[in-house]
Scaffold this motif. Structure first.
Motif, mmCIF file in Angstrom:
data_model
loop_
_atom_site.group_PDB
_atom_site.id
_atom_site.type_symbol
_atom_site.label_atom_id
_atom_site.label_comp_id
_atom_site.label_asym_id
_atom_site.label_seq_id
_atom_site.Cartn_x
_atom_site.Cartn_y
_atom_site.Cartn_z
ATOM 1 N N LYS A 10 -4.491 10.274 10.809
ATOM 2 C CA LYS A 10 -5.030 9.259 9.911
ATOM 3 C C LYS A 10 -4.938 7.833 10.475
ATOM 4 C CE LYS A 10 -5.518 12.297 6.447
ATOM 5 N NZ LYS A 10 -4.431 13.188 6.475
ATOM 6 N N ASP A 51 -9.584 -4.426 6.104
ATOM 7 C CA ASP A 51 -10.242 -4.942 4.898
ATOM 8 C C ASP A 51 -9.277 -5.543 3.881
ATOM 9 O OD1 ASP A 51 -12.639 -4.050 5.953
ATOM 10 O OD2 ASP A 51 -12.466 -2.091 4.987
ATOM 11 N N LEU A 62 0.854 -1.178 0.000
ATOM 12 C CA LEU A 62 0.000 0.000 0.000
ATOM 13 C C LEU A 62 0.893 1.233 0.000
ATOM 14 C CD1 LEU A 62 -2.794 1.444 0.425
ATOM 15 C CD2 LEU A 62 -2.324 1.265 2.886
ATOM 16 N N THR A 75 -8.500 0.639 6.833
ATOM 17 C CA THR A 75 -8.042 0.112 5.546
ATOM 18 C C THR A 75 -7.401 -1.253 5.734
ATOM 19 O OG1 THR A 75 -7.684 2.329 4.669
ATOM 20 C CG2 THR A 75 -6.495 0.531 3.587
ATOM 21 N N TYR A 124 0.731 5.243 0.360
ATOM 22 C CA TYR A 124 -0.253 6.173 0.900
ATOM 23 C C TYR A 124 0.409 7.507 1.239
ATOM 24 C CZ TYR A 124 -4.138 7.562 4.063
ATOM 25 O OH TYR A 124 -5.181 8.195 4.680
ATOM 26 N N GLU A 184 -8.218 5.864 10.068
ATOM 27 C CA GLU A 184 -8.451 5.600 8.650
ATOM 28 C C GLU A 184 -7.531 4.492 8.145
ATOM 29 O OE1 GLU A 184 -7.547 8.033 4.572
ATOM 30 O OE2 GLU A 184 -8.503 9.152 6.208
ATOM 31 N N LEU A 185 -6.266 4.549 8.556
ATOM 32 C CA LEU A 185 -5.302 3.538 8.139
ATOM 33 C C LEU A 185 -5.654 2.174 8.734
ATOM 34 C CD1 LEU A 185 -2.724 2.990 6.549
ATOM 35 C CD2 LEU A 185 -1.417 3.765 8.520
#
Length: 200
Positions: A28, A38, A18, A35, A20, A31-32
Protein backbone atom coordinates in the motif's frame (compact mmCIF):
# COMPACT_ATOMS: atom_id res chain seq x y z
CA UNK A 1 -10.67 7.75 9.90
CA UNK A 2 -9.24 11.20 10.63
CA UNK A 3 -9.45 13.75 13.40
CA UNK A 4 -8.08 17.16 14.27
CA UNK A 5 -7.18 18.69 17.63
CA UNK A 6 -6.79 22.39 18.30
CA UNK A 7 -3.85 23.27 20.54
CA UNK A 8 -5.23 25.08 23.60
CA UNK A 9 -2.24 27.45 23.83
CA UNK A 10 -2.48 28.49 20.18
CA UNK A 11 -5.90 28.07 18.54
CA UNK A 12 -4.36 28.39 15.07
CA UNK A 13 -2.37 25.17 15.50
CA UNK A 14 -4.07 21.88 14.74
CA UNK A 15 -3.05 18.26 14.82
CA UNK A 16 -4.26 16.12 11.91
CA UNK A 17 -4.34 12.34 12.17
CA UNK A 18 -4.95 9.53 9.69
CA UNK A 19 -6.08 6.15 11.05
CA UNK A 20 -5.55 3.45 8.42
CA UNK A 21 -6.07 -0.33 8.63
CA UNK A 22 -3.51 -1.07 5.97
CA UNK A 23 -3.44 -4.92 5.78
CA UNK A 24 0.21 -5.09 4.68
CA UNK A 25 1.89 -1.74 4.18
CA UNK A 26 4.24 -3.42 1.67
CA UNK A 27 1.37 -3.44 -0.85
CA UNK A 28 0.00 0.00 0.00
CA UNK A 29 3.01 2.34 -0.18
CA UNK A 30 1.88 4.05 -3.40
CA UNK A 31 -1.69 4.38 -2.16
CA UNK A 32 -0.48 5.87 1.11
CA UNK A 33 1.90 8.28 -0.63
CA UNK A 34 -0.94 9.43 -2.93
CA UNK A 35 -3.15 10.09 0.10
CA UNK A 36 -0.41 12.14 1.74
CA UNK A 37 0.05 14.26 -1.39
CA UNK A 38 -3.53 15.50 -1.06
CA UNK A 39 -3.62 16.13 2.70
CA UNK A 40 -1.37 17.69 5.32
CA UNK A 41 -1.30 14.82 7.81
CA UNK A 42 0.77 15.18 10.99
CA UNK A 43 0.33 11.70 12.45
CA UNK A 44 -0.41 8.40 10.72
CA UNK A 45 -1.62 5.41 12.74
CA UNK A 46 -1.29 2.18 10.75
CA UNK A 47 -2.77 -1.09 11.96
CA UNK A 48 -2.00 -4.54 10.56
CA UNK A 49 1.18 -3.35 8.86
CA UNK A 50 2.35 -7.02 8.71
CA UNK A 51 6.03 -6.04 8.89
CA UNK A 52 8.65 -8.02 10.77
CA UNK A 53 11.00 -6.26 13.19
CA UNK A 54 13.72 -6.30 10.50
CA UNK A 55 11.38 -4.77 7.91
CA UNK A 56 10.27 -2.02 10.32
CA UNK A 57 13.94 -1.11 10.84
CA UNK A 58 14.31 -0.42 7.10
CA UNK A 59 10.80 0.95 6.42
CA UNK A 60 10.83 4.47 5.00
CA UNK A 61 7.92 6.83 4.40
CA UNK A 62 9.26 10.07 2.86
CA UNK A 63 8.58 13.07 5.10
CA UNK A 64 7.81 10.96 8.20
CA UNK A 65 9.64 9.39 11.13
CA UNK A 66 8.62 6.17 12.82
CA UNK A 67 7.70 7.38 16.29
CA UNK A 68 6.76 3.97 17.65
CA UNK A 69 5.70 0.54 16.51
CA UNK A 70 4.85 -2.99 17.53
CA UNK A 71 5.67 -6.04 15.42
CA UNK A 72 4.81 -9.65 16.08
CA UNK A 73 7.64 -11.93 17.08
CA UNK A 74 5.86 -15.31 17.16
CA UNK A 75 3.51 -15.08 14.17
CA UNK A 76 2.73 -13.21 10.96
CA UNK A 77 0.38 -10.26 10.43
CA UNK A 78 -0.86 -7.64 12.88
CA UNK A 79 1.31 -4.83 14.17
CA UNK A 80 0.84 -1.11 14.73
CA UNK A 81 3.02 1.83 13.76
CA UNK A 82 2.77 5.57 14.42
CA UNK A 83 4.40 7.86 11.86
CA UNK A 84 4.99 11.53 12.67
CA UNK A 85 5.76 14.30 10.18
CA UNK A 86 9.50 15.06 10.17
CA UNK A 87 9.16 18.66 11.37
CA UNK A 88 7.33 17.69 14.58
CA UNK A 89 8.86 16.81 17.92
CA UNK A 90 7.48 13.74 19.66
CA UNK A 91 8.11 11.40 22.56
CA UNK A 92 7.80 7.61 22.47
CA UNK A 93 7.07 5.45 25.48
CA UNK A 94 8.84 2.09 25.34
CA UNK A 95 7.51 1.02 28.75
CA UNK A 96 3.97 0.67 27.37
CA UNK A 97 5.19 -2.00 24.94
CA UNK A 98 5.45 -4.36 27.91
CA UNK A 99 1.63 -4.41 28.02
CA UNK A 100 1.32 -5.79 24.48
CA UNK A 101 -0.19 -9.27 24.39
CA UNK A 102 0.58 -10.82 21.00
CA UNK A 103 -2.57 -12.02 19.17
CA UNK A 104 -4.76 -10.13 21.70
CA UNK A 105 -3.82 -6.44 21.71
CA UNK A 106 -0.98 -4.67 19.94
CA UNK A 107 -0.44 -0.97 20.40
CA UNK A 108 2.05 1.80 20.91
CA UNK A 109 1.98 5.23 22.52
CA UNK A 110 3.50 8.52 21.32
CA UNK A 111 2.93 12.09 22.44
CA UNK A 112 3.31 15.41 20.64
CA UNK A 113 1.88 18.88 21.28
CA UNK A 114 0.96 17.61 24.78
CA UNK A 115 -1.39 15.03 23.25
CA UNK A 116 -0.94 11.29 23.81
CA UNK A 117 -1.65 9.16 20.75
CA UNK A 118 -2.44 5.46 21.15
CA UNK A 119 -2.54 3.27 18.04
CA UNK A 120 -4.36 -0.03 18.72
CA UNK A 121 -4.95 -3.30 16.93
CA UNK A 122 -7.12 -6.04 18.44
CA UNK A 123 -7.13 -9.41 16.71
CA UNK A 124 -10.64 -10.64 15.82
CA UNK A 125 -11.85 -13.43 18.08
CA UNK A 126 -9.17 -12.84 20.71
CA UNK A 127 -10.03 -12.68 24.41
CA UNK A 128 -12.10 -9.55 24.86
CA UNK A 129 -11.60 -9.54 28.63
CA UNK A 130 -7.80 -9.50 28.13
CA UNK A 131 -8.24 -6.61 25.72
CA UNK A 132 -10.38 -4.62 28.20
CA UNK A 133 -8.03 -5.16 31.14
CA UNK A 134 -5.03 -4.13 29.03
CA UNK A 135 -6.86 -0.99 27.86
CA UNK A 136 -7.59 -0.10 31.46
CA UNK A 137 -3.92 -0.57 32.42
CA UNK A 138 -2.78 1.70 29.58
CA UNK A 139 -5.20 4.48 30.53
CA UNK A 140 -4.35 4.24 34.23
CA UNK A 141 -0.64 4.57 33.47
CA UNK A 142 -1.11 7.62 31.22
CA UNK A 143 -3.48 9.30 33.68
CA UNK A 144 -6.88 10.88 33.20
CA UNK A 145 -5.58 14.45 33.16
CA UNK A 146 -3.85 13.95 29.77
CA UNK A 147 -5.37 14.72 26.36
CA UNK A 148 -5.52 11.41 24.47
CA UNK A 149 -6.36 10.33 20.93
CA UNK A 150 -6.96 6.59 20.67
CA UNK A 151 -7.12 5.29 17.09
CA UNK A 152 -7.12 1.88 15.53
CA UNK A 153 -8.79 -1.34 14.58
CA UNK A 154 -10.77 -2.48 17.62
CA UNK A 155 -12.53 -5.32 15.76
CA UNK A 156 -15.77 -4.82 17.64
CA UNK A 157 -19.04 -3.97 15.91
CA UNK A 158 -19.59 -0.42 17.10
CA UNK A 159 -23.15 0.93 17.00
CA UNK A 160 -24.65 -2.44 17.92
CA UNK A 161 -25.95 -3.71 21.24
CA UNK A 162 -23.46 -6.59 21.36
CA UNK A 163 -21.57 -7.06 24.64
CA UNK A 164 -18.13 -6.15 23.24
CA UNK A 165 -18.81 -2.66 21.84
CA UNK A 166 -21.10 -1.75 24.74
CA UNK A 167 -18.48 -2.82 27.32
CA UNK A 168 -15.68 -1.01 25.47
CA UNK A 169 -17.61 2.25 25.02
CA UNK A 170 -18.72 2.09 28.68
CA UNK A 171 -15.13 1.58 29.87
CA UNK A 172 -13.80 4.42 27.72
CA UNK A 173 -16.68 6.63 28.81
CA UNK A 174 -15.55 6.31 32.44
CA UNK A 175 -12.25 7.88 31.30
CA UNK A 176 -14.04 10.70 29.46
CA UNK A 177 -13.67 9.34 25.91
CA UNK A 178 -16.14 9.94 23.11
CA UNK A 179 -16.50 7.85 19.97
CA UNK A 180 -15.80 9.89 16.82
CA UNK A 181 -17.01 7.66 13.98
CA UNK A 182 -20.33 5.88 13.56
CA UNK A 183 -20.49 5.07 9.86
CA UNK A 184 -19.32 1.67 8.48
CA UNK A 185 -15.57 1.34 7.99
CA UNK A 186 -15.59 -2.13 6.38
CA UNK A 187 -18.62 -3.54 4.63
CA UNK A 188 -21.60 -2.70 6.82
CA UNK A 189 -19.63 -2.81 10.09
CA UNK A 190 -17.96 0.01 12.02
CA UNK A 191 -14.83 -1.79 13.29
CA UNK A 192 -12.20 0.97 13.15
CA UNK A 193 -12.54 4.10 15.21
CA UNK A 194 -11.04 7.11 16.94
CA UNK A 195 -11.80 8.10 20.55
CA UNK A 196 -10.98 11.45 22.16
CA UNK A 197 -11.12 12.47 25.80
CA UNK A 198 -11.21 16.21 25.00
CA UNK A 199 -13.51 18.54 23.10
CA UNK A 200 -12.64 19.05 19.43
Amino acid sequence: NGTEKTNRSDPKKTLTLLNYKVCSVRNKIQELEATLEDAAIDVICLTEHWLTQEEVDTFNMPGYNIASFSAREQSHGGGTVILVREQLLYLSFENFNLLNVEKYIEFYVTSLNNVFIICIYRKPGSSFDTFLSTMESILNQIGQEKDIIMAGDFNVHFNTSQREPVSLVDLLGTYGFQQMFFEPTRGEACLDNVFLNFHT
